[in-house]
Scaffold this active site. Structure first.
Site, PDB file in Angstrom:
ATOM      1  CB  SER A  24      -0.887   0.023   1.243  1.00 28.76           C
ATOM      2  OG  SER A  24      -1.468   1.308   1.381  1.00 28.76           O
ATOM      3  CG  HIS A  47      -3.930  -1.572  -1.564  1.00 34.68           C
ATOM      4  ND1 HIS A  47      -5.019  -2.318  -1.957  1.00 34.68           N
ATOM      5  CD2 HIS A  47      -4.345  -0.846  -0.492  1.00 34.68           C
ATOM      6  CE1 HIS A  47      -6.042  -2.065  -1.163  1.00 34.68           C
ATOM      7  NE2 HIS A  47      -5.662  -1.166  -0.270  1.00 34.68           N
ATOM      8  CG  ASP A  49      -5.171   2.232   1.078  1.00 31.33           C
ATOM      9  OD1 ASP A  49      -6.136   1.467   0.920  1.00 31.33           O
ATOM     10  OD2 ASP A  49      -4.058   1.864   1.497  1.00 31.33           O
ATOM     11  CG  MET A  51      -8.427   6.918   3.069  1.00 32.22           C
ATOM     12  SD  MET A  51      -7.462   6.882   4.596  1.00 32.22           S
ATOM     13  CE  MET A  51      -6.720   5.253   4.470  1.00 32.22           C
ATOM     14  CG  HIS A  80      -9.363   0.106  -0.320  1.00 26.89           C
ATOM     15  ND1 HIS A  80      -8.753  -0.163   0.887  1.00 26.89           N
ATOM     16  CD2 HIS A  80     -10.701   0.090  -0.069  1.00 26.89           C
ATOM     17  CE1 HIS A  80      -9.670  -0.315   1.826  1.00 26.89           C
ATOM     18  NE2 HIS A  80     -10.861  -0.163   1.270  1.00 26.89           N
ATOM     19  CG  MET A  82     -11.412   3.150   2.377  1.00 28.58           C
ATOM     20  SD  MET A  82      -9.852   3.022   3.277  1.00 28.58           S
ATOM     21  CE  MET A  82      -8.697   3.148   1.900  1.00 28.58           C
ATOM     22  CG  MET A 151     -11.698  -3.166   4.955  1.00 29.41           C
ATOM     23  SD  MET A 151     -10.128  -2.705   4.188  1.00 29.41           S
ATOM     24  CE  MET A 151      -9.263  -1.916   5.543  1.00 29.41           C
ATOM     25  CG  ASP A 189      -6.197  -3.036   3.083  1.00 26.09           C
ATOM     26  OD1 ASP A 189      -5.132  -2.774   3.658  1.00 26.09           O
ATOM     27  OD2 ASP A 189      -6.862  -2.202   2.434  1.00 26.09           O
TER      28      ASP A 189
HETATM   29  C1  DX5 Z   1      -6.395   1.212   5.779  1.00 24.49           C
HETATM   30  C2  DX5 Z   1      -5.922   0.970   4.369  1.00 24.49           C
HETATM   31  C3  DX5 Z   1      -4.802   0.030   4.274  1.00 24.49           C
HETATM   32  C4  DX5 Z   1      -3.517   0.478   4.909  1.00 24.49           C
HETATM   33  C5  DX5 Z   1      -2.815  -0.748   5.368  1.00 24.49           C
HETATM   34  O1  DX5 Z   1      -7.557   1.957   5.751  1.00 24.49           O
HETATM   35  O2  DX5 Z   1      -6.984   0.482   3.562  1.00 24.49           O
HETATM   36  O3  DX5 Z   1      -4.558  -0.340   2.905  1.00 24.49           O
HETATM   37  O4  DX5 Z   1      -2.682   1.194   4.048  1.00 24.49           O
HETATM   38  O5  DX5 Z   1      -1.723  -0.364   6.140  1.00 24.49           O
HETATM   39  P1  DX5 Z   1      -1.019  -1.370   7.156  1.00 24.49           P
HETATM   40  O6  DX5 Z   1      -0.511  -2.512   6.338  1.00 24.49           O
HETATM   41  O7  DX5 Z   1       0.062  -0.534   7.746  1.00 24.49           O
HETATM   42  O8  DX5 Z   1      -2.062  -1.797   8.120  1.00 24.49           O
HETATM   43 ZN    ZN Z   2      -6.570  -0.415   1.498  1.00 17.15          ZN
END
Ligand code: DX5
Ligand code: ZN
Length: 232
Positions: A24, A47, A49, A51, A80, A82, A151, A189
């Site tokens: 990620s 990956h 993320d 948000m 991903h 969010m 998750m 994840d």
């Molecule tokens: C959390 C994200 C993850 C995050 C994982 O909301 O969706 O992808 O980056 O990070 P680690 O591996 O540090 O938990």
């Molecule tokens: Zn993620």
């Protein structure tokens, strides 16, 4: 590159299917995005993320960062989302360089339509759910998706502790997908590291996301190798 399959028997204590690694970039140094992507060139996916500060209590980044990553890396971009009502932005993320797009069941009134839209854009369609959401919420769309993301932390932040109940959720999903004859990926994840990677693979996960376990203090490649070593 995937870790090779060793056995077809999930009860045997071996890894039953090839496992892909998806670092990620949330945990990377954004001032060196190009180098940080280069460091994970041997992984299977990047990956990404996204948000929005509404669906989750944090804001990460959006379309321009994905487009920049796309320009400097040929890795599969595993996006991903969010964000609230992701259906508003699916085309934009596809055009910015996403190869796969995963949406949360809690973020849209029209999960099935969102999955259809991702497919129509020619992208790999994924669904995901928060740890507090019943697995039944994804069951109606299982036959129509290419990936289910479990998750294993509450989404919003990297570096959180893995929730052990996620293992049983992976096993249940694997059973449901097998019953359907689906070869959809099961991705996990949150809090994934070299200590729990193997158990997740044995439970039926086929894609492992890792942020802080890859982009640790000693750089991208070292963390990736530790994960890979845990799986052989
Ligand atoms: C959390 C994200 C993850 C995050 C994982 O909301 O969706 O992808 O980056 O990070 P680690 O591996 O540090 O938990
Ligand atoms: Zn993620």
């Amino acid at each position: 590159m995937s870790v090779p399959a060793q056995s077809a028997d999930p009860a045997s204590g071996t890894v039953p299917r090839p496992v892909k690694l998806a670092p990620s970039i949330l945990s990377c140094d954004f001032s060196r995005l190009g180098e940080e992507l280069q460091a994970i060139a041997g992984a299977d996916y990047a990956h990404v993320d996204v948000m929005d500060g509404a669906f989750v209590p944090n804001i990460s980044f959006g379309l321009p960062i994905l487009a920049a990553a796309r320009r400097v890396s040929s890795l599969f971009m595993d996006v991903h989302l969010m964000i609230e009502r992701p259906e508003r932005y699916l085309r934009d993320f596809a055009e910015a360089g996403a190869d796969g797009i995963t949406v949360h069941v809690e973020s849209t009134q029209h999960l099935h339509r969102a999955v259809q839209s991702i497919r129509e854009l020619g992208k790999r369609a994924g669904v995901t759910l928060n740890p507090g959401t019943s697995l039944e919420a994804v069951r109606p769309v299982l036959a129509d998706v290419d990936l289910v993301l479990v998750m294993s932390v509450n989404p919003g932040f990297g570096g959180q502790k893995f929730l052990p109940a996620s293992l049983e959720r992976v096993r249940t999903l694997r059973r449901w997908l097998d019953e359907l004859g689906s070869d959809a990926e099961i991705e996990v994840d949150g809090g994934v590291n070299a200590a729990n990677a193997r158990a997740l693979a044995e439970a039926g996960a086929t894609v492992l996301v890792a942020g802080s376990a890859v982009y640790g203090p000693d750089g991208g490649a070292a963390g990736l190798e530790r994960l890979r070593a845990a799986l052989v």
